[in-house]
Design an enzyme around this catalytic site. Structure first.
Site, mmCIF file in Angstrom:
data_model
loop_
_atom_site.group_PDB
_atom_site.id
_atom_site.type_symbol
_atom_site.label_atom_id
_atom_site.label_comp_id
_atom_site.label_asym_id
_atom_site.label_seq_id
_atom_site.Cartn_x
_atom_site.Cartn_y
_atom_site.Cartn_z
ATOM 1 C CB THR A 220 -8.583 5.625 13.498
ATOM 2 O OG1 THR A 220 -7.102 5.938 12.978
ATOM 3 C CG2 THR A 220 -8.839 6.405 14.847
ATOM 4 C CE LYS B 162 -3.108 2.904 2.727
ATOM 5 N NZ LYS B 162 -3.812 3.033 4.233
#
Length: 260
Positions: A210, A100
Site C-alpha cells: 500500500t 507467504k
C-alpha cells in the site's frame, strides 16, 4: 552490499513488494521495476495468475523468469483456508514452494491470528513448502515460528495498510537478537523514512504494498523505497554514533587552534 538469502537463494534487493491495489498491470510493472525488487507477492484469491485464461494475467506483466513469485494467503481467516490456498498456488505455479503465509484475525484490523498461523505453518512445512510467515511483533511467537522451520519471519510494523510506520521498535530489536532466519518487516510502512528505520534496526528486509500503490505517484515512491532500504541497511552496517544526552561534542577539534 551482501545479498539477502532466503531458503538458500540470494537476492540483491532487500525490498519485497506486493502487486495489488494498482490501477492496472502496467502501473504494477512500472512500479515494481522502479523498486528494484526481485521478490513480488501475489494474493492468490484476488489476482489472476492463470486461474482465468480469458483475462489479463499478472504473469505477463511480471514474468516469473525475472521475478520470484511469493504467493500469499491474503483474505484467509483459518489455517485450513490458508493451506488450501497455497496448495492451489503450488499447482498454478508448477510446484512452486516459496510462499507467504498470513492468517488474519478479523476483517477490521487485519491483525494476524497467531494461533491459526502456527497451525498452518506446521502443516505447510511438513508438506514441503518454504514458508515466509506474517505475524505479530511478539518475540515469543516469532521464535516458535522459526523453530517450526519457517524460512523467514515477517512481523508487522503496524496494521496492514495503515501507513503508521514502526510502532514498537523495541520488540523488533528483541527479535533481531533472537531470530536467525531473515527478519522482514511486513505491513504498516507508510513512507521512505519508515523503511529506513526498519533497516537501521537491523531487519533484513521490508515488504510493502500500500505504501507504494497508494502513493500519488506509485512509480516515484517505489524508487524512494528502494533508496531508503539501501540507505537504512548501510547505516545499520556502518554502526551509528552513540547518543549523548546533554553532552555536546563539536565536529571540529577545539585543541591546537591557531593562536592558542
Amino acid at each position: 552490499m551482501e545479498p539477502l538469502v532466503i531458503a538458500g537463494k540470494a537476492y540483491a534487493s532487500r525490498l519485497l513488494v506486493g502487486t495489488g491495489k494498482y490501477k492496472d498491470f502496467d502501473e504494477t510493472r512500472r512500479a515494481v521495476e522502479a523498486s528494484g525488487a526481485e521478490i513480488v507477492t501475489v494474493a492468490i484469491r484476488r489476482t489472476n495468475i492463470g486461474q482465468d485464461a480469458g483475462q489479463p494475467s499478472l504473469l505477463e506483466a511480471l514474468p516469473p523468469a525475472r521475478y520470484t513469485y511469493l504467493p500469499n494467503t491474503a483474505g484467509c481467516y483459518t489455517a485450513d483456508e490458508a493451506i488450501r490456498t497455497l496448495r492451489l498456488a503450488r499447482e498454478l505455479l508448477d510446484g512452486h514452494a516459496l510462499v507467504k503465509l498470513e492468517v488474519l484475525g478479523d476483517a477490521h484490523t487485519l491483525y494476524p491470528n497467531v494461533v491459526e498461523t502456527l497451525k498452518a505453518a506446521e502443516v505447510l512445512i511438513k508438506d514441503g513448502f518454504q514458508v515466509m510467515v506474517y505475524t505479530s511483533d511478539d518475540p515469543i511467537i516469532a521464535q516458535r515460528l522459526q523453530d517450526l522451520g519457517c524460512v523467514a519471519v515477517m512481523p508487522l510494523a503496524s496494521l496492514i495498510g495503515s501507513g503508521m510506520g514502526i510502532l514498537n521498535p523495541w520488540n523488533l530489536q528483541i527479535m533481531r537478537d533472537r531470530i536467525r532466519v531473515p527478519l522482514i518487516v511486513d505491513a504498516g510502512v507508510g513512507t521512505a523514512s519508515d523503511a529506513a528505520i526498519a533497516m537501521e534496526l537491523g531487519c533484513d528486509g521490508v515488504l510493502m504494498n500500500t505504501a507504494i500503490a497508494g502513493a500519488q505517484n506509485p512509480v516515484l515512491m517505489a524508487e524512494a523505497m528502494k533508496l531508503a532500504v539501501g540507505a537504512g541497511r548501510r547505516a545499520y552496517l556502518a554502526g551509528r554514533m552513540a547518543k549523548k544526552i546533554y553532552t555536546a561534542s563539536p565536529s571540529s577539534p577545539t585543541g591546537g587552534l591557531i593562536g592558542r
